[in-house]
Scaffold this motif. Structure first.
Motif, PDB file in Angstrom:
ATOM      1  N   PRO A 162      54.160   0.189  37.118  1.00 36.64           N
ATOM      2  CA  PRO A 162      53.951   1.601  36.767  1.00 36.64           C
ATOM      3  C   PRO A 162      54.776   1.962  35.529  1.00 36.64           C
ATOM      4  CG  PRO A 162      54.422   1.345  39.111  1.00 36.64           C
ATOM      5  CD  PRO A 162      54.720   0.028  38.470  1.00 36.64           C
ATOM      6  N   LEU A 179      53.418   7.032  35.507  1.00 37.42           N
ATOM      7  CA  LEU A 179      51.978   6.782  35.511  1.00 37.42           C
ATOM      8  C   LEU A 179      51.719   5.559  36.383  1.00 37.42           C
ATOM      9  CD1 LEU A 179      49.353   7.866  34.263  1.00 37.42           C
ATOM     10  CD2 LEU A 179      49.632   6.184  32.435  1.00 37.42           C
ATOM     11  N   ASP A 181      49.052   3.125  38.717  1.00 34.43           N
ATOM     12  CA  ASP A 181      47.698   2.683  39.050  1.00 34.43           C
ATOM     13  C   ASP A 181      47.625   2.430  40.549  1.00 34.43           C
ATOM     14  OD1 ASP A 181      46.574   2.674  36.445  1.00 34.43           O
ATOM     15  OD2 ASP A 181      47.649   0.822  36.006  1.00 34.43           O
ATOM     16  N   HIS A 202      39.665   2.602  41.826  1.00 33.13           N
ATOM     17  CA  HIS A 202      40.888   2.434  41.045  1.00 33.13           C
ATOM     18  C   HIS A 202      41.251   3.794  40.463  1.00 33.13           C
ATOM     19  CE1 HIS A 202      41.001  -1.976  41.217  1.00 33.13           C
ATOM     20  NE2 HIS A 202      39.685  -1.893  41.209  1.00 33.13           N
ATOM     21  N   ARG A 204      44.292   6.414  38.686  1.00 29.94           N
ATOM     22  CA  ARG A 204      45.533   6.502  37.913  1.00 29.94           C
ATOM     23  C   ARG A 204      46.140   7.875  38.156  1.00 29.94           C
ATOM     24  NH1 ARG A 204      46.139   3.979  32.086  1.00 29.94           N
ATOM     25  NH2 ARG A 204      46.325   2.209  33.489  1.00 29.94           N
ATOM     26  N   GLY A 227      39.779   8.025  37.892  1.00 25.98           N
ATOM     27  CA  GLY A 227      39.426   6.625  37.688  1.00 25.98           C
ATOM     28  C   GLY A 227      38.013   6.365  38.147  1.00 25.98           C
TER      29      GLY A 227
END
Length: 233
Positions: A162, A179, A181, A202, A204, A227
């Motif tokens: 991250p 940030l 994922d 997925h 973010r 995402g």
């Protein structure tokens, strides 16, 4: 043949042999000189290449040192401590791992409790009210809970590396942007025969968190994750 007539013949053969021998000697000398010259040139080139590599390595070291010094000067001017960045970064990584790693309704609730116990968050925190609210569930007469998360087979995992950056420093209080994922999957296909597709999403997520000089976490907030979602049959 008389001895007098044989003498010139032997002298002629001797001259020819001497000429051949002289030619061979000259060629050998030339070859030796050529090999020596080639070896010398090769050694010189190897030495030059080694010197160039040493210079390049030295220049790279100087550039790295200058860049590090520049970063240190900038951070010092902003009042940023490298030690704080390291310790706060580890704390935030741990927080993200707890928040986004679960595979059932029970482990989701355990993650929420861990956020409260380990990081001092409360149910009144915006993060626990809107970003990570309590999981919905039904409860039977025996007090057994059936979580919605388990019904749809949701699982969450934190992605690698991250991004964590300091965005504000005020009197020892650091505010960070993180940030992350996140991979959210559903194994409902194996739990519900009526469903023919599994889902992998997925996402973010952008989070903001404040850490004081004592390591206390506060003002944790996040923006909705975005995402793509993939469906597989």
């Amino acid at each position: 043949m008389t001895e007098q007539s044989a003498t010139p013949t032997r002298l002629g053969a001797l001259r020819r042999n001497l000429a051949v021998l002289a030619t061979a000697v000259v060629l050998a000398v030339v070859a030796t000189v050529a090999v020596a010259t080639w070896s010398s040139q090769r050694a010189a080139l190897a030495e030059q290449e080694a010197q160039i590599n040493d210079v390049e390595s030295h220049l790279a070291s100087i550039q790295k040192k200058n860049a590090e010094q520049m970063d240190a000067d900038v951070m010092e001017a902003l009042g940023v401590s490298r030690n704080r960045l390291s310790t706060d970064g580890e704390r935030i990584m741990s927080l993200l791992s707890v928040a986004f790693t679960w595979d059932s309704g029970q482990s989701y609730e355990a993650a929420r409790e861990s956020l409260k116990n380990r990081f001092g968050l409360t149910e009144n925190e915006t993060f626990l009210k809107s970003f990570m609210p309590p999981s919905r569930f039904n409860e039977d007469a025996h007090g057994r809970r059936y979580y919605y998360i388990d019904t749809v087979g949701l699982n969450s995992a934190l992605g690698a590396d991250p991004g964590i950056e300091v965005v504000d420093v005020t009197a020892g209080v650091y505010t960070y942007a993180a940030l992350a994922d996140i991979e959210v999957t559903s194994d409902a296909a194996s739990q519900n025969k009526a469903s023919k597709a599994s889902v992998t999403a997925h996402r973010r997520a952008l989070l903001f968190v404040t850490v004081d000089a004592q390591g206390k976490v506060s003002n944790l907030s996040g923006t909705p994750a975005s995402g793509e979602t993939r469906y597989s049959k």
